[in-house]
Design an enzyme around this catalytic site. Structure first.
Site, PDB file in Angstrom:
ATOM      1  N   HIS A 287       0.838  -1.208   0.000  1.00 54.43           N
ATOM      2  CA  HIS A 287       0.000   0.000   0.000  1.00 54.43           C
ATOM      3  C   HIS A 287       0.869   1.254   0.000  1.00 54.43           C
ATOM      4  O   HIS A 287       0.648   2.181  -0.795  1.00 54.43           O
ATOM      5  CB  HIS A 287      -0.906  -0.019   1.230  1.00 54.43           C
ATOM      6  CG  HIS A 287      -1.597   1.283   1.496  1.00 54.43           C
ATOM      7  ND1 HIS A 287      -2.866   1.561   1.033  1.00 54.43           N
ATOM      8  CD2 HIS A 287      -1.197   2.397   2.169  1.00 54.43           C
ATOM      9  CE1 HIS A 287      -3.203   2.775   1.416  1.00 54.43           C
ATOM     10  NE2 HIS A 287      -2.210   3.302   2.107  1.00 54.43           N
ATOM     11  N   GLU A 288       1.881   1.304   0.888  1.00 56.44           N
ATOM     12  CA  GLU A 288       2.756   2.477   0.974  1.00 56.44           C
ATOM     13  C   GLU A 288       3.530   2.693  -0.325  1.00 56.44           C
ATOM     14  O   GLU A 288       3.675   3.827  -0.790  1.00 56.44           O
ATOM     15  CB  GLU A 288       3.722   2.321   2.150  1.00 56.44           C
ATOM     16  CG  GLU A 288       3.060   2.311   3.513  1.00 56.44           C
ATOM     17  CD  GLU A 288       2.311   3.591   3.816  1.00 56.44           C
ATOM     18  OE1 GLU A 288       2.744   4.664   3.354  1.00 56.44           O
ATOM     19  OE2 GLU A 288       1.273   3.529   4.494  1.00 56.44           O
ATOM     20  N   HIS A 291       1.643   4.440  -3.061  1.00 60.70           N
ATOM     21  CA  HIS A 291       1.666   5.906  -3.050  1.00 60.70           C
ATOM     22  C   HIS A 291       2.824   6.427  -3.899  1.00 60.70           C
ATOM     23  O   HIS A 291       2.675   7.419  -4.618  1.00 60.70           O
ATOM     24  CB  HIS A 291       1.803   6.428  -1.611  1.00 60.70           C
ATOM     25  CG  HIS A 291       0.553   6.301  -0.795  1.00 60.70           C
ATOM     26  ND1 HIS A 291      -0.650   6.825  -1.191  1.00 60.70           N
ATOM     27  CD2 HIS A 291       0.327   5.711   0.403  1.00 60.70           C
ATOM     28  CE1 HIS A 291      -1.568   6.571  -0.269  1.00 60.70           C
ATOM     29  NE2 HIS A 291      -0.999   5.897   0.711  1.00 60.70           N
ATOM     30  N   GLU A 367      -5.736   7.033  -0.887  1.00 60.78           N
ATOM     31  CA  GLU A 367      -5.721   5.820  -0.076  1.00 60.78           C
ATOM     32  C   GLU A 367      -6.418   4.667  -0.790  1.00 60.78           C
ATOM     33  O   GLU A 367      -5.937   3.526  -0.777  1.00 60.78           O
ATOM     34  CB  GLU A 367      -6.385   6.083   1.286  1.00 60.78           C
ATOM     35  CG  GLU A 367      -5.611   7.016   2.192  1.00 60.78           C
ATOM     36  CD  GLU A 367      -4.219   6.507   2.491  1.00 60.78           C
ATOM     37  OE1 GLU A 367      -4.068   5.302   2.756  1.00 60.78           O
ATOM     38  OE2 GLU A 367      -3.280   7.319   2.448  1.00 60.78           O
TER      39      GLU A 367
END
Length: 427
Positions: A287-288, A291, A367
């Site tokens: 997920h990070e 970004h 997100e």
């Protein structure tokens, strides 16, 4: 939102499979306590700020700063010196008035709900260290900024903006290597399966990973987190030990002979946190890294700098208005630092609220996109379970008023993220 905390005392049916009644009740009481604290601390802040304005606190502190700098041999012509004294006194006042609230939040609310890992001695050493480090950065940067504004001529706002851009990039670059280690211990992630899998995942998306660190966040709090930093081909990942099931001190019993440990930083093990398994940690990192891959970090920097340039431009337009200074008690002088404070803190306040809301909306969109990226990496199932565990470990309350959520939550509510991970199609 407080009504939601007070009245939602049973687990909603849609949460039945992901949250047990005991955890639900703990999270409800924790968020209710935080809400009460937020109300009273916010009310105090508003009253304090209003009284400072009504009683002429800003011109009083400016005059006091002039007297102090005058005794040191710096007359009224040394405006930058007087400005630095003013800034030091203002930040000291703010630190002292905010100290009781910080103590209450840490040693009453966080302690009550099992998150605080600090002793009183560690807290005060940490607070003093933060204040000193802040001054070492704030005072030199402010003095240079004021000097640039003074000598910049008609286009000073361009030079001031470029200066703040350089400073922000330098701080981002050095923060994790030189500033953060002053407060927390960073150790390289030991060789093993987790590190290998992180490196493989980073390589698969061309993320230029150079190092992976574990930070001992459990000394301070049992809340968990993960982030990456660095520019160009020098990226580093930082994992909080509270995120890692195998590394968190909160999951380990104190070893024999631990009496020699520093009592101020010794972890309390009475409230164990679950943490995440390796597969779930990788999903959180997916997920990070999403970004980064999707350009969210660069987009946020561009938005921030566009806003900064706009603010400096409007500051250049407004700085010559004597009535602004007169409204705050400055009838004879127009100090540059006071102008910055008046315009950035007060005049821009409504604009900042609107901007904050827009950035919150954008953040929630980012997100969802980062979750979708992790899903494309095949991490949907693990991210699903990781989000549930992190929500439980951090006592997040999954029920929210939609207006409150829309205005305050930079991350989408848990149920919305879980539903998006289950959907077969992504928008």
């Amino acid at each position: 939102q407080r009504r939601v905390y007070r009245t939602t005392t049973h687990v909603p049916w849609e949460l039945g499979q992901i949250m047990d009644p005991e955890t639900f009740e703990k999270s409800r009481l924790y968020q209710l306590d935080k809400s009460t604290f937020s109300f009273w601390s916010g009310l105090y802040s508003e009253v304090e700020g209003t009284m400072i304005l009504l009683c002429g606190g800003i011109p009083f502190l400016w005059n006091l700063s002039g007297q102090i700098s005058g005794r040191a041999g710096f007359g009224p012509e040394y405006e930058i010196v007087q400005s630095l004294v003013f800034l030091l006194l203002a930040t000291l006042f703010s630190a002292l008035t905010g100290l009781p609230w910080s103590l209450y939040n840490t040693f009453v609310i966080e302690e009550k709900h099992g998150f605080n890992q600090q002793t009183l001695g560690f807290f005060f050493k940490d607070a003093i260290k933060k204040f000193v480090v802040t001054q070492c950065i704030l005072l030199p940067v402010t003095s240079l900024l004021l000097y640039i504004i003074k000598i910049g001529g008609d286009y000073f706002f361009i030079y001031a903006w470029l200066f703040t851009l350089v400073v922000s990039l330098v701080l981002v670059t050095i923060y994790a290597d030189y500033i953060a280690p002053l407060f927390d211990k960073f150790i390289p992630l030991p060789e093993g399966e987790l590190k290998q899998e992180i490196e493989v995942m980073a390589k698969s998306i061309d993320f230029p990973l150079t190092k992976v660190y574990v930070v001992e966040g459990s000394k301070r709090s049992s809340h968990s987190n993960a982030y990456f930093y660095g520019f160009f081909k020098n990226k580093r990942i930082v994992l909080f030990d509270t995120l890692l099931e195998d590394y968190s001190a909160l999951n380990k019993e104190p070893s024999e002979g631990a009496d020699g440990e520093n009592e101020e930083t010794k972890s309390k093990t009475k409230n164990k946190k679950q943490g995440c398994k390796n597969e779930e940690v990788l999903a959180v990192l997916g997920h990070e890294l999403g970004h980064w891959k999707l350009g969210h970090t660069i987009k946020n920097i561009i938005i921030s700098q566009m806003n900064s340039f706009l603010c400096f431009f409007l500051f250049a337009v407004l700085i010559g208005r004597k009535e602004l200074f007169a409204a705050f008690g400055f009838y004879e002088t127009q100090p540059t630092l006071i102008g910055l404070m008046i315009i950035f803190q007060f005049i821009f306040s409504p604009y900042n609220e609107v901007l904050s809301f827009c950035l919150t909306v954008l953040s929630r969109r980012f997100e969802f996109q980062a979750d979708a990226f992790a899903k494309e990496l095949g991490k949907a199932k693990d991210l699903y379970s990781a989000l549930i565990k992190l929500n439980k470990d951090n006592l997040g309350f999954p029920v929210s008023d939609w207006i409150f959520s829309m205005w305050h939550y930079s991350h989408p509510p848990l149920l919305e993220r879980l539903q998006a991970l289950k959907d077969t199609k992504q928008e």
